[in-house]
Every structure is written in structure tokens, then in C-alpha cells.
Design a protein around this motif. Structure first.
Motif, PDB file in Angstrom:
ATOM      1  N   ASP A 131       0.835  -1.190   0.000  1.00 18.41           N
ATOM      2  CA  ASP A 131       0.000   0.000   0.000  1.00 18.41           C
ATOM      3  C   ASP A 131       0.884   1.259   0.000  1.00 18.41           C
ATOM      4  O   ASP A 131       1.809   1.382   0.802  1.00 18.41           O
ATOM      5  CB  ASP A 131      -0.869  -0.056   1.269  1.00 18.41           C
ATOM      6  N   ARG A 159       0.226   4.250   1.027  1.00 17.98           N
ATOM      7  CA  ARG A 159       0.169   5.006   2.284  1.00 17.98           C
ATOM      8  C   ARG A 159       1.003   4.336   3.374  1.00 17.98           C
ATOM      9  O   ARG A 159       1.727   5.013   4.110  1.00 17.98           O
ATOM     10  CB  ARG A 159      -1.284   5.132   2.743  1.00 17.98           C
ATOM     11  N   ALA A 216       4.670   4.785   2.792  1.00 17.21           N
ATOM     12  CA  ALA A 216       5.052   6.156   3.164  1.00 17.21           C
ATOM     13  C   ALA A 216       5.161   6.284   4.681  1.00 17.21           C
ATOM     14  O   ALA A 216       6.075   6.919   5.203  1.00 17.21           O
ATOM     15  CB  ALA A 216       4.022   7.146   2.617  1.00 17.21           C
ATOM     16  N   ASP A 217       4.230   5.632   5.400  1.00 16.79           N
ATOM     17  CA  ASP A 217       4.251   5.673   6.861  1.00 16.79           C
ATOM     18  C   ASP A 217       5.550   5.107   7.420  1.00 16.79           C
ATOM     19  O   ASP A 217       6.141   5.668   8.347  1.00 16.79           O
ATOM     20  CB  ASP A 217       3.080   4.862   7.435  1.00 16.79           C
ATOM     21  N   THR A 226       6.155  19.093   0.102  1.00 17.29           N
ATOM     22  CA  THR A 226       5.955  17.715  -0.375  1.00 17.29           C
ATOM     23  C   THR A 226       7.232  17.110  -0.939  1.00 17.29           C
ATOM     24  O   THR A 226       7.211  16.003  -1.478  1.00 17.29           O
ATOM     25  CB  THR A 226       4.861  17.654  -1.466  1.00 17.29           C
ATOM     26  N   ILE A 228       6.537   3.997  -3.498  1.00 16.52           N
ATOM     27  CA  ILE A 228       6.776   5.358  -3.015  1.00 16.52           C
ATOM     28  C   ILE A 228       8.130   5.869  -3.469  1.00 16.52           C
ATOM     29  O   ILE A 228       8.942   5.136  -4.026  1.00 16.52           O
ATOM     30  CB  ILE A 228       6.730   5.441  -1.468  1.00 16.52           C
ATOM     31  N   SER A 235      -2.327  13.781   7.900  1.00 18.89           N
ATOM     32  CA  SER A 235      -1.527  12.940   7.005  1.00 18.89           C
ATOM     33  C   SER A 235      -0.668  13.736   6.022  1.00 18.89           C
ATOM     34  O   SER A 235       0.376  13.266   5.583  1.00 18.89           O
ATOM     35  CB  SER A 235      -2.437  12.025   6.195  1.00 18.89           C
ATOM     36  N   ASN A 279       0.137  13.717  -0.166  1.00 17.12           N
ATOM     37  CA  ASN A 279       0.946  12.534  -0.480  1.00 17.12           C
ATOM     38  C   ASN A 279       1.409  11.792   0.768  1.00 17.12           C
ATOM     39  O   ASN A 279       2.404  11.071   0.730  1.00 17.12           O
ATOM     40  CB  ASN A 279       2.183  12.903  -1.299  1.00 17.12           C
ATOM     41  N   PHE A 280       0.720  11.992   1.857  1.00 17.68           N
ATOM     42  CA  PHE A 280       1.055  11.323   3.128  1.00 17.68           C
ATOM     43  C   PHE A 280       2.468  11.633   3.598  1.00 17.68           C
ATOM     44  O   PHE A 280       3.122  10.798   4.213  1.00 17.68           O
ATOM     45  CB  PHE A 280       0.860   9.809   3.012  1.00 17.68           C
ATOM     46  N   ASP A 311       2.274  11.435   7.350  1.00 17.01           N
ATOM     47  CA  ASP A 311       1.454  10.365   7.921  1.00 17.01           C
ATOM     48  C   ASP A 311       2.338   9.395   8.708  1.00 17.01           C
ATOM     49  O   ASP A 311       3.516   9.221   8.403  1.00 17.01           O
ATOM     50  CB  ASP A 311       0.733   9.616   6.796  1.00 17.01           C
ATOM     51  N   TYR A 320      -2.754   6.350  10.542  1.00 15.51           N
ATOM     52  CA  TYR A 320      -3.378   5.447   9.554  1.00 15.51           C
ATOM     53  C   TYR A 320      -4.283   4.448  10.264  1.00 15.51           C
ATOM     54  O   TYR A 320      -5.433   4.220   9.871  1.00 15.51           O
ATOM     55  CB  TYR A 320      -2.277   4.718   8.769  1.00 15.51           C
ATOM     56  N   THR A 322      -8.214   4.380   9.461  1.00 12.69           N
ATOM     57  CA  THR A 322      -8.765   3.258   8.705  1.00 12.69           C
ATOM     58  C   THR A 322      -9.708   2.429   9.576  1.00 12.69           C
ATOM     59  O   THR A 322     -10.710   1.900   9.107  1.00 12.69           O
ATOM     60  CB  THR A 322      -7.633   2.396   8.099  1.00 12.69           C
TER      61      THR A 322
END
Lengths: 309, 273
Positions: free
Chosen positions: A68, A70, A73-74, A156, A167, A256, A259-260, A263, A268, A272
């Protein structure tokens, strides 16, 4: 006769002792270990719906997360956040504590100034720093004198980025704004720890090194710093676990991000699970967070357990 | 001598520089929250108010007051209960060690490091089942349970400093487990209770994750309300700043008046005895 009497009494006392401890121990077993097991079970299910569905899904949710955008990125953000956060908290805490320990006037004033943010909530910190690091006001009004206008948490850019997975892997500049706020809040912790450590080092030891001809810098490098090593280990462990599970600061300060870029897994997981009803995905994020924390904490607790005996 | 003076000046310069940096947010909070509405603009954030105006505080207070009360109802029982249980556990784990008690202690202690996300989903289902979801008592239960590891750790370290000889002589005089706890340990625990209570009070007051997931609207503690205030687009940021100060005031006051004990708690919770 007297011997058996004492023994009997001690064993009765031991029973009372166990009765004292048992309720708490059972609560911990159920609410910590039992619930972690339950969360693990949810993370292996298809419960990504409002209506509970505990049918077995295998590692599906974990595979989803690792692919994923996101979540990737996390993990990237958490890595860089942790490195910068711990590094700065240690450097600032150590440096300021050494300065405060120099028997200067006003040392209790300085100590209190660096320590008071520890008494605040991450939510308060987030609300305030969100304005201080707002690109159109706050510190940028001073920095504009020098012609620089950082975009802080709205930036960003990924520094030194390259494609990795789905990513761009590299340093997300925006996360540094969150680091600043977190360092402001937590430096007091390492400062207090180091101050306690410095106070525990006998002056004779430093004096002896000086008599041997060591410069002030060498006294600190060769005598003081090695003695502060156990404290540094404790600070790293405690800051690492705070950093890996951080949620409220990010949630209150930036969310977040585009583009997270700001985050983190904590945010998350919250969104979610409780905003999207993806319970199984949320549970899987929580288990991954737990495993990351356990990597630091379990060896630490284990070595302390032996040391305590 | 001269070089000594210079090094002293440099040290002061560095300390003052960082002190100013650390106090900047306080300046902004106070200055902004005292401004009348027409002076609150992004471009004049650093300017002092032309006149002192408490209307931001009045507005923030009217929005946060019910939640402040919720926080008080939450934090007092949760602090007292978790401190009492921690004292009981700490007493056993420091003075009545048995085979495996160190392992039990480590098992308890692990609970203080877990990300609470990893127990949140079952916790909410459990609270729904026992009808405590979205209630202050439910939140109290959660904070007592997950406060146990830290309060146990603090009291265990605290009691480790009480000499065993005192207990031995009491035992010879015929005192039993409970007698020693009541007549020897408890009277010596006052500092311990102050340190633990301050620590728990600060943490529970400031906590956000449980508060935002376990309670909704009118049951929410103050930190959630503050977050809602700052997330809302229609609330001016002078009101946000006033709200932040109001929400932070109880723990700040505790720090200002009892800072010594706060720092002791911080150290007691991080270094194991």
C-alpha cells in the motif's frame, strides 16, 4: 515448635501477598496479552466491514499493507522521524545538561524552561506548533528577513529520493516540522535523565583527569560520556517507543499531509479503523507497530530483569 | 582568567538562546490569546496586543467547560485507583519476592510500552459488551488498567529504598503482611503517592488516543475538545490559543508548584531499580 509456627505464618503472609498482586496480574494478562492476541486474530480475518466478519483471511491484510502506498510512506516517515527525533533529543539534552551542570547562576530557571513542555499534552503542542510552523506566519515572518521561506509541514519534497516500492524513498522534508515540535516537547526528558547522571559522577573523578593533564573537552569525552552511556541507552529505548507509536502530535498538528508526507502508522490505524471501518487492516497496522516496539523493548526489559536480580 | 570569562559568556549565550527558543510558543500563546478579535491576523502574529482582551478566554471556556469537567471526573478516580493498586503491587514485588516474582514484574512492565492501538479494537468491543463504551467510568477502567505497569514500577523502585531490616524487626514483633503494609509501608509512602499521583494525573489529563476512540461528543475529555476546536475552520486561532492554555493549565500548575516531584516521577519511571 517455634520454627514451624514462623514457617506457617510466612506461608500465610505469602498467600496474602499473592492475593494483593493477583487482581492486577490478571488484569494485565487479559487486557494486555489477551487483547493483543485478539487484535492479532482480527488482523488475520476479513473484518474490513461494519458488520463483524471473523472468517480467516491469512496474511491478506499484511500483504495489502506492505503493497500500500500510504503504509509504505508511513514506514519511511517513521524511520526518518525516529532518527532525527532521537538524535536531536539526545544531542540537545546532553549539551544543555552539561551547560546547566556548570554551576552557573540561574540553573534552576534554565532547567525549568527546558523541562516544562514535558508537562503538556501532545495535543497542545500540536495546536501551537501548527501555527508557529505555518508557512504564511509564525517563524517564517522572521526568516523572511533572510529571504528564506520554508514550507515546513506543507512541503511535499522528498530529499535524496528514489523509487522504491510504490513510493519515493528519501527524507520527507515535511516530517522535520513534526520533529521540531516533538523535540521541543521531549528534550526535557533526556535533559533530566542526563542531569541526574551528571550529578552522580563524583567530582574527584573529573579532578583526577584534569590533574593528569586532560583538557576540559577530554574530561567530558573520556570520563563523563562513557559513564553516561547506560542513560543514553535508556533514553534511546524510551524515545524510540514514543516515536514508533506517535499519534496525537501528528494528528493535532498536521494530519496525514499531501501525499502522506507526514502520515504515521498511528494515524493510519486510527483513520482506517474508526473512520473507515477497516478493522482487520487497522489491527494489522497495530500488530506491526507492536512488533516494531517489541524489537527495542523486549531485549531492554530482558536485560533489566537479569540486572534487577 | 579572561578565557574563563569568555567561556562563561559563551555558555550563557547558548543557554539563553535555547531558553528563548523554548519559550517562544508560550509567548505566542499568551500574546495571541489576549488580543481582541480585530488584531488577530496572520501577519501580526508576533505583535503585542494594543489592549488586553479576555474575550478569547471567555469563548474558549464556554466551548471547553463541559469537557474540562469530564477530564476532572476522569482523572481523579483513575489516578487514585491506579496509584493504590500500584502501591499494593510494588509492595509485594519489592518486599515479598517469591520465585518468579521478577518474571511477573517484567510481564506487567511490558504493558507500559505497547502501542495502545494494539489493544484498542478488543477494548472497544469489550466496553460495548459491559455497557461502558462512551462513558467516563469506561475511560477510568482503561486508564487504571494501563496505568498499572508504570505505577507498579514506581512503587517497586520506591519501596526498594525502604530497608528490609525495618520489616524484619516488625515481623519479629509479630506483624503480618497487612500489618506491615498499613503501619510501616503506608506512612512511609506519602512521597511515593505524591510522585505517582502527579505522574498519573499529568498522563491521564494529557492522553488523547483512548479519549478520542472510547468517548464521543459530550463525554469527551478536554484534549479531544481542544483538538476539535483547532480542527474547526470557523474558530479563530486566538480562541484556539486560549483553549490550548486553558487545557494545559492544570498540568502546568502542577508542574510549576510540584515540579520537583514531577521530575522524580520522570526519573523513577525510566530507570529500573
Amino acid at each position: 515448635m517455634a520454627q514451624t509456627k514462623t514457617r506457617k505464618k510466612i506461608s500465610k503472609d505469602n498467600l496474602t501477598a499473592i492475593a494483593f498482586l493477583l487482581p492486577s496480574f490478571l488484569l494485565i494478562l487479559v487486557f494486555v496479552y489477551g487483547f493483543i492476541g485478539w487484535t492479532g486474530y482480527v488482523s488475520l480475518s476479513n473484518y474490513n466491514t461494519i458488520v463483524p466478519d471473523f472468517s480467516f483471511a491469512g496474511l491478506k491484510n499484511y500483504i495489502y499493507l506492505f503493497n500500500d502506498f500510504r503504509f509504505q510512506a508511513d514506514l519511511r516517515n517513521t524511520l526518518f522521524f525516529t532518527i532525527f527525533f532521537i538524535g536531536l533529543v539526545i544531542i540537545l539534552g546532553l549539551g544543555l545538561s552539561i551547560l546547566i551542570d556548570q554551576k552557573l547562576k540561574g540553573e534552576s530557571f534554565f532547567r525549568n524552561v527546558f523541562l516544562f513542555p514535558m508537562a503538556l499534552s501532545f495535543v497542545v503542542t500540536g495546536v501551537v506548533w501548527q501555527w508557529l510552523l505555518n508557512p504564511s506566519t509564525g517563524f517564517n515572518q522572521f526568516l523572511s528577513i533572510f529571504g528564506i521561506q520554508p514550507k515546513w509541514y506543507t512541503d511535499t519534497n522528498i530529499l535524496a529520493g528514489f523509487e522504491w516500492g510504490s513510493i519515493e524513498f528519501g527524507l520527507p522534508v515535511a516530517i522535520l516540522a513534526v520533529v521540531i515540535a516533538a523535540v521541543w516537547q521531549m528534550t526535557g526528558f533526556s535533559l533530566a535523565m542526563y542531569l541526574a547522571g551528571l550529578r552522580g559522577i563524583p567530582d574527584e573523578l573529573k579532578e583526577a583527569a584534569r590533574i593528569d593533564g586532560a583538557s576540559e573537552f577530554q574530561v567530558y569525552r573520556k570520563v563523563v560520556l562513557p559513564m553516561l552511556l547506560p542513560i543514553t541507552v535508556s533514553v534511546i529505548i524510551i524515545m524510540a517507543h514514543i516515536s514508533l507509536k506517535i499519534f496525537d502530535l501528528v494528528y493535532a498538528m498536521t494530519g496525514s499531509g499531501a501525499n502522506f508526507v507526514t502520515d504515521v502508522p498511528g494515524v493510519y490505524m486510527f483513520e482506517t479503523t474508526f473512520r473507515g471501518n477497516y478493522y482487520a487492516n487497522g489491527a494489522a497496522i497495530a500488530i506491526i507497530m507492536l512488533l516494531l516496539v517489541a524489537i527495542f523493548i523486549v531485549p531492554y526489559l530482558w536485560s533489566n530483569r537479569k540486572g534487577g536480580q | 582568567m579572561v578565557s574563563l570569562q569568555i567561556s562563561k559568556i559563551i555558555k550563557y549565550f547558548i543557554l539563553i538562546f535555547f531558553a528563548v527558543l523554548f519559550l517562544t510558543p508560550v509567548y505566542v500563546i499568551i500574546v495571541t490569546s489576549l488580543k481582541p478579535l480585530d488584531e488577530v491576523s496572520l501577519s501580526s502574529m508576533w505583535a503585542l496586543p494594543s489592549s488586553i482582551d479576555f474575550s478569547s478566554y471567555a469563548e474558549a471556556y464556554s466551548k471547553l467547560a463541559p469537557n474540562l469537567m469530564n477530564s476532572i471526573y476522569l482523572v481523579i478516580p483513575a489516578t487514585l485507583l491506579s496509584a493504590l493498586l500500584g502501591a499494593m503491587n510494588g509492595y509485594v514485588l519489592s518486599k515479598w519476592k517469591f520465585k518468579g516474582s521478577n518474571t511477573i514484574f517484567t510481564i506487567i512492565l511490558f504493558g507500559m510500552f505497547i502501542p495502545y492501538q494494539s489493544i484498542l479494537i478488543p477494548m472497544i468491543q469489550f466496553l460495548r459488551t459491559i455497557d461502558l463504551y462512551n462513558t467516563i467510568p469506561g475511560l477510568i477502567l482503561v486508564h487504571v488498567v494501563y496505568g498499572l505497569p508504570i505505577t507498579t514500577l514506581m512503587f517497586r523502585n520506591f519501596y526498594a529504598n525502604i530497608p528490609d531490616a525495618m520489616l524484619e524487626s516488625a515481623k519479629i514483633d509479630g506483624a503480618n503482611f497487612l500489618g506491615i503494609f498499613r503501619h510501616i509501608i503506608m506512612p512511609l509512602s506519602i512521597t511515593g503517592f505524591v510522585v505517582v499521583a502527579i505522574w498519573q494525573f499529568t498522563n491521564i489529563w494529557n492522553e488523547f488516543l483512548f479519549a478520542v476512540t472510547i468517548t464521543t461528543s459530550d463525554q469527551q475529555p478536554v484534549m479531544v475538545a481542544l483538538q476539535n476546536l483547532s480542527g474547526s475552520q470557523i474558530v479563530q486561532w486566538n480562541v484556539q490559543m486560549a483553549g490550548a492554555l486553558l487545557a494545559a493549565l492544570p498540568t502546568l500548575l502542577v508542574y510549576i508548584f510540584l515540579g520537583k516531584y514531577f521530575v522524580r516521577g520522570l526519573l523513577a519511571g525510566s530507570v529500573k531499580g
